[in-house]
Design a protein around this motif. Structure first.
Motif, PDB file in Angstrom:
ATOM      1  N   ILE A  58       0.858  -1.181   0.000  1.00 31.95           N
ATOM      2  CA  ILE A  58       0.000   0.000   0.000  1.00 31.95           C
ATOM      3  C   ILE A  58       0.897   1.235   0.000  1.00 31.95           C
ATOM      4  O   ILE A  58       1.800   1.355   0.828  1.00 31.95           O
ATOM      5  N   THR A  85      -3.181   8.403   0.924  1.00 31.29           N
ATOM      6  CA  THR A  85      -4.177   7.370   1.222  1.00 31.29           C
ATOM      7  C   THR A  85      -4.902   7.688   2.530  1.00 31.29           C
ATOM      8  O   THR A  85      -4.277   8.051   3.532  1.00 31.29           O
ATOM      9  N   GLU A  89      -9.600   4.212   3.109  1.00 26.92           N
ATOM     10  CA  GLU A  89      -8.999   3.443   2.016  1.00 26.92           C
ATOM     11  C   GLU A  89      -8.102   2.339   2.567  1.00 26.92           C
ATOM     12  O   GLU A  89      -8.090   1.212   2.041  1.00 26.92           O
ATOM     13  N   TYR A  90      -7.353   2.638   3.620  1.00 27.82           N
ATOM     14  CA  TYR A  90      -6.557   1.586   4.264  1.00 27.82           C
ATOM     15  C   TYR A  90      -7.452   0.457   4.755  1.00 27.82           C
ATOM     16  O   TYR A  90      -7.140  -0.732   4.575  1.00 27.82           O
TER      17      TYR A  90
END
Length: 363
Positions: A58, A85, A89-90
């Motif tokens: 990521i 991010t 979203e994580y």
């Protein structure tokens, strides 16, 4: 030089000189050097087991001041298409990772000019709060050095605070070639070779699990490659006095498609499977004090990864659910859990799921 003497020296897991490494690479055929690399691997890993892991890459942000000429992924802060991010979203990405049996993320991104250590501490703590068992294999020496500089901290304090916030291990990212005349051209915004090595030495003193890498096949000379391996080996030997040092070494070829480096240097050469396997075998020979060598099938192809297991590699790395940097430069290889297991078995080995410390775990 006496070839048999050098080979025996390597088989005894003694350190070869730069000249001896150069001699073996140039004088041995591919089958011969692969056999030597495999013989050394078997001394360290005699049970035919090959490790692999489920994790996800990521990217924290694509904003970066590194200006790496091999990276199509980064953006400057004022360019279109930039992002950082978000927590939501994580969560979506990590939920998917967990559903596939993984519990580790390779968390990297650009060297953002405005994000200091407080940002990363908050990020790590939030991730650990949302996913308490999640392992953070995060950042890399250039990012650590950058965060320290932006935050006006020393390296040791920066690493300590990140570990306190949840950092579990430090990938060997951003090593490229640890020769400054090459490095300063490839990545003018990144730290120099001594700083990269210093970050890792401090990480080792703090008992942090780390790995080392090398990206080759661009503007470096063969002597630069050997110098890189010896610098890694020398630091490892020093670190073994007080820690496990580097758990693994990963070698990967430069991916040139549409990169600035390809255009500026008119690079036509792409590392062949033959060259990659020879270089991997030499890495196994030159680094007897690093236990694990990982096959870079993501950049070289799955068949090449299988061949690597017979030339010194004992690990196939991750199924890599998400990857953005090398894929942006032309790599499109992929494996899922079933195909990873089948690939290792097809190569004649026993697949073993592992964690980031290269410890085998149950499925």
């Amino acid at each position: 030089m006496n070839q048999s003497t050098i080979i025996q020296k390597a088989l005894d897991l003694n350190f070869l000189s730069k000249e001896e490494g150069n001699y073996l690479y140039n004088q041995l055929s591919l089958p011969e050097i692969a056999q030597l690399g495999n013989s050394i691997k078997m001394k360290l890993h005699p049970h035919q087991e090959v490790g692999w892991i489920v994790d996800r890459n990521i990217n924290i942000t694509n904003i970066c001041i590194g200006k790496c000429k091999f990276c199509n992924f980064h953006r400057l802060i004022n360019q279109e298409g930039t992002y950082i991010t978000t927590r939501e979203e994580y969560k979506l990405k990590i939920d998917e990772l967990i559903s596939l049996g993984g519990n580790q993320i390779l968390l990297q991104g650009g060297m953002h000019p405005k994000l200091d250590i407080v940002f990363y501490e908050e990020l790590f703590r939030n991730l650990k709060q949302d996913f308490p068992t999640l392992k953070l294999h995060a950042l890399g020496p250039p990012e650590i050095a950058h965060i320290a500089r932006v935050s006006k901290l020393d390296i040791a304090t920066t690493i300590h605070r990140l570990v306190e916030a949840g950092l579990d291990s430090l990938p060997g990212a951003g090593a490229e070639i640890l020769v400054d005349e090459v490095r300063s051209y490839l990545s003018p915004g990144k730290c120099d070779s001594d700083t990269w090595l210093n970050v890792m030495e401090i990480a080792h003193r703090q008992k942090l699990t780390t790995s080392a890498t090398m990206m080759f096949g661009h503007i470096e000379t063969f002597e630069n490659r050997i110098d890189h391996l010896i610098k890694i080996r020398d630091l490892q030997q020093k670190s073994l006095n007080h820690s496990e040092g580097f758990t693994a070494f990963i070698l990967w070829p430069f991916q040139k498609t549409n990169t600035v480096l390809e255009k500026l240097k008119n690079i036509k050469h792409q590392v062949t499977t033959h060259e990659y396997i020879k270089m991997l075998a030499l890495s196994r020979i030159m680094l007897p004090n690093i236990k694990n060598i990982q096959a870079s099938w993501l950049t070289t192809g799955i068949d090449s990864g299988m061949l690597s297991l017979h030339a010194g590699a004992n690990d196939m790395g991750s199924i890599m659910i998400e990857e953005n940097v090398v894929s942006a430069a032309g790599s499109n290889n992929s494996l899922n859990k079933i195909s990873m297991i089948n690939t290792i078995e097809k190569a004649g080995f026993i697949p073993r799921l592992r964690n980031q410390r290269y410890e085998f775990i149950n499925y």
